[in-house]
Motif scaffolding. Structure first.
Motif, PDB file in Angstrom:
ATOM      1  N   ILE A   1       2.795  -9.044  -6.853  1.00 47.25           N
ATOM      2  CA  ILE A   1       1.500  -8.421  -7.110  1.00 47.25           C
ATOM      3  C   ILE A   1       1.575  -7.796  -8.488  1.00 47.25           C
ATOM      4  O   ILE A   1       2.347  -6.858  -8.720  1.00 47.25           O
ATOM      5  CB  ILE A   1       1.163  -7.367  -6.038  1.00 47.25           C
ATOM      6  CG1 ILE A   1       1.103  -8.017  -4.652  1.00 47.25           C
ATOM      7  CG2 ILE A   1      -0.161  -6.685  -6.366  1.00 47.25           C
ATOM      8  CD1 ILE A   1       0.816  -7.045  -3.534  1.00 47.25           C
ATOM      9  N   ASP A   2       0.780  -8.317  -9.390  1.00 51.34           N
ATOM     10  CA  ASP A   2       0.890  -7.955 -10.808  1.00 51.34           C
ATOM     11  C   ASP A   2       2.314  -8.282 -11.266  1.00 51.34           C
ATOM     12  O   ASP A   2       2.726  -9.407 -11.191  1.00 51.34           O
ATOM     13  CB  ASP A   2       0.510  -6.498 -11.025  1.00 51.34           C
ATOM     14  CG  ASP A   2      -0.957  -6.236 -10.699  1.00 51.34           C
ATOM     15  OD1 ASP A   2      -1.781  -7.155 -10.889  1.00 51.34           O
ATOM     16  OD2 ASP A   2      -1.277  -5.133 -10.211  1.00 51.34           O
TER      17      ASP A   2
ATOM     18  N   GLU B   1       6.345 -11.607  -2.128  1.00 51.58           N
ATOM     19  CA  GLU B   1       5.163 -11.880  -2.932  1.00 51.58           C
ATOM     20  C   GLU B   1       5.225 -11.097  -4.229  1.00 51.58           C
ATOM     21  O   GLU B   1       5.960 -10.110  -4.345  1.00 51.58           O
ATOM     22  CB  GLU B   1       3.882 -11.504  -2.160  1.00 51.58           C
ATOM     23  CG  GLU B   1       3.781 -10.033  -1.812  1.00 51.58           C
ATOM     24  CD  GLU B   1       2.500  -9.698  -1.071  1.00 51.58           C
ATOM     25  OE1 GLU B   1       1.539 -10.474  -1.156  1.00 51.58           O
ATOM     26  OE2 GLU B   1       2.458  -8.631  -0.413  1.00 51.58           O
TER      27      GLU B   1
ATOM     28  N   ARG C   1      10.845  -3.108  -3.382  1.00 48.74           N
ATOM     29  CA  ARG C   1       9.936  -3.319  -4.504  1.00 48.74           C
ATOM     30  C   ARG C   1      10.748  -3.408  -5.795  1.00 48.74           C
ATOM     31  O   ARG C   1      11.581  -2.550  -6.075  1.00 48.74           O
ATOM     32  CB  ARG C   1       8.916  -2.183  -4.609  1.00 48.74           C
ATOM     33  CG  ARG C   1       8.099  -1.980  -3.329  1.00 48.74           C
ATOM     34  CD  ARG C   1       7.148  -0.798  -3.469  1.00 48.74           C
ATOM     35  NE  ARG C   1       6.457  -0.504  -2.225  1.00 48.74           N
ATOM     36  CZ  ARG C   1       5.355  -1.105  -1.819  1.00 48.74           C
ATOM     37  NH1 ARG C   1       4.787  -2.023  -2.592  1.00 48.74           N
ATOM     38  NH2 ARG C   1       4.800  -0.787  -0.665  1.00 48.74           N
TER      39      ARG C   1
ATOM     40  N   THR D   1      10.516  -3.900  -9.996  1.00 52.34           N
ATOM     41  CA  THR D   1       9.724  -3.902 -11.223  1.00 52.34           C
ATOM     42  C   THR D   1      10.678  -3.994 -12.405  1.00 52.34           C
ATOM     43  O   THR D   1      11.817  -3.529 -12.343  1.00 52.34           O
ATOM     44  CB  THR D   1       8.888  -2.612 -11.357  1.00 52.34           C
ATOM     45  OG1 THR D   1       9.756  -1.471 -11.296  1.00 52.34           O
ATOM     46  CG2 THR D   1       7.865  -2.512 -10.230  1.00 52.34           C
TER      47      THR D   1
ATOM     48  N   GLU E   1       5.058  -6.745  -9.942  1.00 54.25           N
ATOM     49  CA  GLU E   1       5.959  -6.187  -8.936  1.00 54.25           C
ATOM     50  C   GLU E   1       6.259  -7.227  -7.854  1.00 54.25           C
ATOM     51  O   GLU E   1       5.348  -7.832  -7.292  1.00 54.25           O
ATOM     52  CB  GLU E   1       5.324  -4.947  -8.296  1.00 54.25           C
ATOM     53  CG  GLU E   1       6.222  -4.258  -7.277  1.00 54.25           C
ATOM     54  CD  GLU E   1       5.557  -3.013  -6.685  1.00 54.25           C
ATOM     55  OE1 GLU E   1       6.186  -1.938  -6.713  1.00 54.25           O
ATOM     56  OE2 GLU E   1       4.403  -3.128  -6.221  1.00 54.25           O
TER      57      GLU E   1
END
Length: 216
Positions: free
Chosen positions: A204-205, A202, A153, A155, A207
């Motif tokens: 998401i928002d 992918e 992940r 960010t 992230e």
């Protein structure tokens, strides 16, 4: 729909070598520039700066070489498995020269060599998804030992999915071509498929999530 692209071993080796050379050009060039300054008596006032440049570039080159040895090479590690603590060590060293920080949440465990290579190659993609810095978290997906996958992940200030990475991970580039510029994400996908894992990326928002997990 694009078809799965396969390349022979000779081409794969050549493209991966090109990728490693590309990563080393900058720090090795910086070392050379620093040595030229030290050798020039007319630039004596720059000696301290040149020495700092050489030290920093040498550290970066070593980190990149150690990472490449594990991520792309055969590795000198004995056996067919690698301790994740070794992978964490080279990953943290490599990421110390990148803009993003690394939160390695994989507990010490022995994993197949190619699965460790896959994780490190996916980490490179994650680093590319946070070009302005941020945080990358790496953890196993919780599946039973032998079937474990990995989740990364990312960010940061400006996250993105690098161009064509999704199709390349799937081994199906949109233009049907593989060259040295795109070999790394293709190789990451190849390692995932060899491990029997499905790999996806992918957003998401803000992230970016990369998953390499066993098929449902």
């Amino acid at each position: 729909m694009a078809e799965l692209v396969e390349i022979n071993g000779t081409d794969l080796a050549a493209m991966l070598c090109s990728r490693v050379c590309h990563d080393l050009i900058s720090p090795v060039g910086a070392i050379g520039n620093g040595l030229e300054v030290l050798a020039d008596p007319e630039q004596a006032e720059m000696a301290e700066f040149a020495q700092d440049l050489i030290n920093s570039a040498a550290k970066q080159a070593r980190a990149k070489l150690e990472f490449a040895r594990l991520a792309f090479g055969a590795s000198s590690t004995q056996g067919t498995e690698i301790d994740t603590r070794e992978a964490e060590k080279v990953a943290q060293s490599y990421m110390s020269g990148e803009k993003a920080d690394l939160d390695w949440k994989i507990v010490p465990v022995l994993l197949p060599k190619n699965k460790v290579k896959m994780i490190l190659n996916l980490l490179l993609i994650s680093a590319g998804s946070v070009p302005r810095g941020g945080m990358i978290t790496v953890e196993l997906d919780g599946a039973p030992l032998g079937q474990e996958g990995v989740i990364l992940r990312s960010t940061g200030k400006k996250t993105l999915i690098p161009y064509q990475v999704g199709p390349l991970l799937a081994g199906k580039p949109e233009d049907g071509r593989i060259d040295a510029q795109v070999i790394q994400p293709y190789y990451a996908g190849l390692l995932a498929r060899d491990a029997g894992l499905d790999v996806t990326i992918e957003m998401i928002d803000d992230e970016v999530i990369i998953k390499a997990v066993a098929p449902a």
